[in-house]
Design an enzyme around this catalytic site. Sequence first.
Site, PDB file in Angstrom:
ATOM      1  N   LYS A 136       0.853  -1.188   0.000  1.00 22.51           N
ATOM      2  CA  LYS A 136       0.000   0.000   0.000  1.00 22.51           C
ATOM      3  C   LYS A 136       0.892   1.242   0.000  1.00 22.51           C
ATOM      4  CE  LYS A 136      -3.832   2.028   2.571  1.00 22.51           C
ATOM      5  NZ  LYS A 136      -3.233   3.284   2.979  1.00 22.51           N
ATOM      6  N   ARG A 153      -9.616  11.771  -5.732  1.00 17.27           N
ATOM      7  CA  ARG A 153     -10.604  10.991  -4.996  1.00 17.27           C
ATOM      8  C   ARG A 153     -11.707  11.883  -4.430  1.00 17.27           C
ATOM      9  NH1 ARG A 153     -11.486   9.347   0.351  1.00 17.27           N
ATOM     10  NH2 ARG A 153     -12.566   7.360   0.451  1.00 17.27           N
ATOM     11  N   CYS A 175     -18.052  16.741  34.398  1.00 18.67           N
ATOM     12  CA  CYS A 175     -17.683  17.132  33.038  1.00 18.67           C
ATOM     13  C   CYS A 175     -16.916  18.459  33.098  1.00 18.67           C
ATOM     14  CB  CYS A 175     -18.935  17.281  32.185  1.00 18.67           C
ATOM     15  SG  CYS A 175     -18.592  17.999  30.577  1.00 18.67           S
TER      16      CYS A 175
HETATM   17  S1  IVH Z   1      -7.713  -0.547  -3.667  1.00 19.31           S
HETATM   18  C1  IVH Z   1     -12.012  -0.296  -2.534  1.00 19.31           C
HETATM   19  N1  IVH Z   1      -5.170  -1.045  -3.831  1.00 19.31           N
HETATM   20  O1  IVH Z   1      -5.374   2.956   0.000  1.00 19.31           O
HETATM   21  C2  IVH Z   1     -10.606  -0.458  -2.887  1.00 19.31           C
HETATM   22  N2  IVH Z   1      -5.840   0.934  -2.664  1.00 19.31           N
HETATM   23  O2  IVH Z   1      -7.379   3.134   2.296  1.00 19.31           O
HETATM   24  C3  IVH Z   1      -9.732   0.673  -2.421  1.00 19.31           C
HETATM   25  N3  IVH Z   1      -4.004   2.291  -1.819  1.00 19.31           N
HETATM   26  O3  IVH Z   1      -7.680   5.292  -1.229  1.00 19.31           O
HETATM   27  C4  IVH Z   1      -8.572   0.909  -3.249  1.00 19.31           C
HETATM   28  N4  IVH Z   1      -2.383   1.004  -2.556  1.00 19.31           N
HETATM   29  O4  IVH Z   1      -5.268   5.486  -1.990  1.00 19.31           O
HETATM   30  C5  IVH Z   1      -6.108  -0.191  -3.356  1.00 19.31           C
HETATM   31  N5  IVH Z   1      -2.962  -1.605  -4.096  1.00 19.31           N
HETATM   32  C6  IVH Z   1      -3.881  -0.760  -3.626  1.00 19.31           C
HETATM   33  C7  IVH Z   1      -3.538   0.419  -2.915  1.00 19.31           C
HETATM   34  C8  IVH Z   1      -4.569   1.234  -2.437  1.00 19.31           C
HETATM   35  C9  IVH Z   1      -2.678   2.128  -1.911  1.00 19.31           C
HETATM   36  C10 IVH Z   1      -4.677   3.417  -1.115  1.00 19.31           C
HETATM   37  C11 IVH Z   1      -5.688   4.150  -1.952  1.00 19.31           C
HETATM   38  C12 IVH Z   1      -6.982   4.082  -1.187  1.00 19.31           C
HETATM   39  C13 IVH Z   1      -6.498   3.758   0.188  1.00 19.31           C
HETATM   40  C14 IVH Z   1      -7.533   2.982   0.951  1.00 19.31           C
END
Ligand code: IVH
Length: 676
Positions: free
Chosen positions: A119, A140, A403
């Site tokens: 990631k 996004r 509080c």
């Molecule tokens: S898949 C529904 N694949 O992670 C699927 N995301 O927290 C979501 N990201 O906004 C995306 N590497 O910016 C996917 N191999 C990968 C990724 C990835 C980085 C990021 C992406 C997304 C975030 C999700």
Amino acid sequence: MNNDLIKKDYLKKIKIIQKYNKYYYDKDKPIITDQKFDLLKKEIIDLENTYLFLKNDQSPTESVGFKPSKNFKKIKHKVPMLSLGNAFNEEDLINFEKKILNFLSLNTSNSIEYSAEPKIDGISASLIYENGKLIRGLSRGDGKEGEDITKNLKTIKDIPQFINAKNFPSTIDVRGEVFIQNNDFEKIKNKFANPRNAASGSLRQKDPEITKKIPLKFIAYTHGFEKGMSINTQSDFLKHLKLWGFKINPFNKTITGVNNLISNHENLEEKRKEIKFDIDGIVYKVNDFKLQKRLGFAANAPRWAIAHKFSAHNSISQILNIEIQIGRTGALTPVAKIKPVNIGGVIVSNATLHNEDEINRKDIRVGDVVKVERAGDVIPHVISVDLKKRTKSALKFIFPKNCPSCGSKTIKDFNEITKKKNVVRRCIREGYECEKVAIEKIKHFVSKEAFNIDGFGKKIVENFWELNLVRLPQDIFNLDYKKIKVLEGWGDLSVSNLKFSIEEKKNISLERFIYSLGIRHIGQENAKLLARHLKSLDNFIKLSISKKFNDLSNIDGIGETQIKSVRIFFFNQTNVKVLYELKKKLTVTNASHVNENGPLKNKTFMLTGKLEGISRAEAKFLIEKNSGKIISNVNKKLDFLIIGEKPTIKKISIAKELNVNVINQDEWIKMLNKTS
Ligand code: IVH
């Protein structure tokens, strides 16, 4: 020098550094050398470290080098860009797989194949190709709507603008990550807090020529809508991306079994230091597209994917003070104000202490030297105290019993399920009567997943509260713009932008509206369930008169806890008044199903017993997808009782008494297939 003079000197330096940044980026004409820039930045940081009261948002350690433009056209994503759930350890992964197997009604001897993809910590982008030509590129945004940053994306060399492969789909939205490599970041690191900021800032420049100068990279990993693609697995899709000319992550793997996921995670975490770009975990995706489709989505994230984060970075710091923050549901959370430390590229000056029990267990005191951990985007927290370094003057921390905001009593709820007192202490006035709760409720109301009012951030809520401009949600729609215009930092343009953003959000769906109210235990998923059941704002408001809260137990997924919360919400007269006032100002659209005309339209279903080859969750998903409604009690409103293996006999006999149709799984499947 007294504090005022120090602050004046500090702010002057910040102003100068901002001017340098402007010339460097916006005007593309640096007016000083890099060395001089670095020197000034160091002076600012030294001042911040010596005088902790100085630090603010504008500090070069906090803010990006230059502001992204707000002037991009907004465009709706045809398929939303969702986020991912997080896993931190083996247990989380076991649960993730268990949930998948349960949903698919497979037993634990089955194994799931995953595409495991590092990631990258960058900025996601969506690239729309028609007949092989890149026609549009979006950021996004909030996941539903992105910004049109086509020109900027086109400056990235890794992004193909024409694709001439014979099996490239006629229409496809290729998605991936825009990022900056570590060696490239080194060259511009004094302008940005971290590589992610560098990528985001440069990608959203008004002038693509500026974007072009930053060596941004792109790695592709998924797709949104597509036409004409016949690929069955994620791993095959990745292979095709490469054939089509995209860069893919060289460390992508196909893996089966949680054990193997863990060893791959360990290997990659080791290698992380050598990789040219910043990765913060591994994304696991169920490899089979058919299974992905069956698993679908819950709230904001797919059921078929998860991000397995790398272990936290940590650092040593000292607790300067312990403050009690009050959340939107009245929860009292202790937060340690710590000497600012750099943890993994981010300056941390706050760390959560979770709750009273945690402070007692670890015996955390003001003045203590502590180890602080920061994992990915999770709030930093204190892991341990170095007792050897404790001074005699450090006194035991006494958690307040009242509080700190409104002085009311605080309580710890009794949890009926665990039969234990909850660890979280709460202000008994979890409504607008407690100032801090009210401010948090309003912050929630305008937040991204709720009303999503552009430019109405947390700071503005606090500022408007202080100036008595906002006390309740409806005040947002009655703002006195004349008063705002003359405030420091505001002008004609920013006021008209704010006005526009607020006007734009006066049309809202019922589920978002319910979620925005910040009712305890009513998150996005439950708000959706309530909205679908109640259908209109009027029906929702009517609950305050009819008090038929128990009817909500007919909604599959809504339980005692949620009903109790909704009841408490309506019991509070301010909440009811807020609803009536908001109704006057807003157009709340009635809830509708994803597909309003499916074969199960206007029919209600209930399940009893185990179905063959399909889980209860998937059956529910299919019923709703085909416009049917699930209820969880046998009553006159029920049209069909679906019986599986070992059903509850009593339910069948009541159903028969009430003339409800009792059907088996095959009969139900036939209904599903009727028109689809
Ligand atoms: S898949 C529904 N694949 O992670 C699927 N995301 O927290 C979501 N990201 O906004 C995306 N590497 O910016 C996917 N191999 C990968 C990724 C990835 C980085 C990021 C992406 C997304 C975030 C999700």
